[in-house]
Design a protein around this motif. Sequence first.
Motif, mmCIF file in Angstrom:
data_model
loop_
_atom_site.group_PDB
_atom_site.id
_atom_site.type_symbol
_atom_site.label_atom_id
_atom_site.label_comp_id
_atom_site.label_asym_id
_atom_site.label_seq_id
_atom_site.Cartn_x
_atom_site.Cartn_y
_atom_site.Cartn_z
ATOM 1 N N ARG A 80 0.808 -1.217 0.000
ATOM 2 C CA ARG A 80 0.000 0.000 0.000
ATOM 3 C C ARG A 80 0.838 1.262 0.000
ATOM 4 N N SER A 85 1.010 4.459 -6.768
ATOM 5 C CA SER A 85 -0.292 4.589 -6.124
ATOM 6 C C SER A 85 -1.391 3.972 -6.983
ATOM 7 N N VAL A 176 -3.027 11.143 -1.081
ATOM 8 C CA VAL A 176 -3.840 9.930 -1.150
ATOM 9 C C VAL A 176 -4.348 9.617 0.252
ATOM 10 N N GLU A 178 -6.544 6.730 2.462
ATOM 11 C CA GLU A 178 -6.995 5.345 2.389
ATOM 12 C C GLU A 178 -7.673 4.958 3.701
ATOM 13 N N GLU A 179 -8.813 4.292 3.578
ATOM 14 C CA GLU A 179 -9.575 3.841 4.744
ATOM 15 C C GLU A 179 -9.874 2.360 4.577
ATOM 16 N N VAL A 204 -10.852 -1.705 0.950
ATOM 17 C CA VAL A 204 -9.907 -0.595 1.023
ATOM 18 C C VAL A 204 -10.449 0.528 0.148
ATOM 19 N N GLU A 205 -10.872 1.603 0.782
ATOM 20 C CA GLU A 205 -11.380 2.773 0.060
ATOM 21 C C GLU A 205 -10.255 3.779 -0.078
ATOM 22 N N ARG A 206 -9.861 4.052 -1.313
ATOM 23 C CA ARG A 206 -8.724 4.943 -1.572
ATOM 24 C C ARG A 206 -9.182 6.116 -2.434
ATOM 25 N N THR A 207 -8.770 7.327 -2.049
ATOM 26 C CA THR A 207 -9.144 8.522 -2.808
ATOM 27 C C THR A 207 -7.903 9.350 -3.097
ATOM 28 N N THR A 217 -11.625 8.010 -6.907
ATOM 29 C CA THR A 217 -11.833 7.195 -5.714
ATOM 30 C C THR A 217 -12.048 5.755 -6.135
ATOM 31 N N ASP A 219 -12.556 1.341 -4.687
ATOM 32 C CA ASP A 219 -12.756 0.316 -3.667
ATOM 33 C C ASP A 219 -12.027 -0.941 -4.094
#
Length: 240
Positions: A80, A85, A176, A178-179, A204-207, A217, A219
């Motif tokens: 990650r 990215s 970036v 990430e959640e 993994v939610e990435r924006t 964004t 998932d």
Amino acid sequence: MGGQPRYLWVADLLRKPILSGELPAGSRLPSRAQLARHYDVSEQVSRHALRLLVTEGLVESRPGSGYYVRGARESVRFPRTDRSSGSGVRPLDEEYIGTVTMPACDQLARRLLIREGEPLYRTRYVGRADGAPVAVHSSWEPTLLTHNTTRTPGDARPDTSVLERLSGAGVIVDRVVEEVSVRPLREPEAELLQTTPGLTVLVVERTHFTGQRPVETSDLVASVDRCRLLYRLSLSRSQR
């Protein structure tokens, strides 16, 4: 058994020979009806017991065939902190599902800070390990960023990163976020992963941002028993 729910009691009786190796990988378990008769419980109890073992990753359900002891499988690690990215489903084998244009729903509009209904590009990949699908990567970005350029998600080369592609369109990503969470698997994702909706999956939610503006964004929805997230964090030493 005490005050323990009966399905937990049945699951424990099945779990012990699986963990000890008495029931090796590939062994077929008794059917729900057979378990109900053997342990003098209802089929609903035996169903809950089997589903619990499926959730724990010890058993797999094969529609039309029954329940089988699942063999140990190597976990796939997702780095990650990659320089490019937005690595999608790599290092898995990638299968490009396609890029479509769709209106932003309320949830995506809030994630991208745009109006509901604005057009988005949605791109999907499925990641496979040993030929089996174990992860789905879905990404969304406003079409106005790259429309009428060669930098749309559908036009870019497969090995082009999000940063490179957007940079080529004059959009410089500088942050970036990430959640990570878990949730039940949804029907469209279950179809791509060839499994049952409702199973617990890693999300993994990435924006990607340009300043305070979110520009893309995504998932990553992955099997909890096959996939891990690998973080490498560089800590700078304080100067004396």
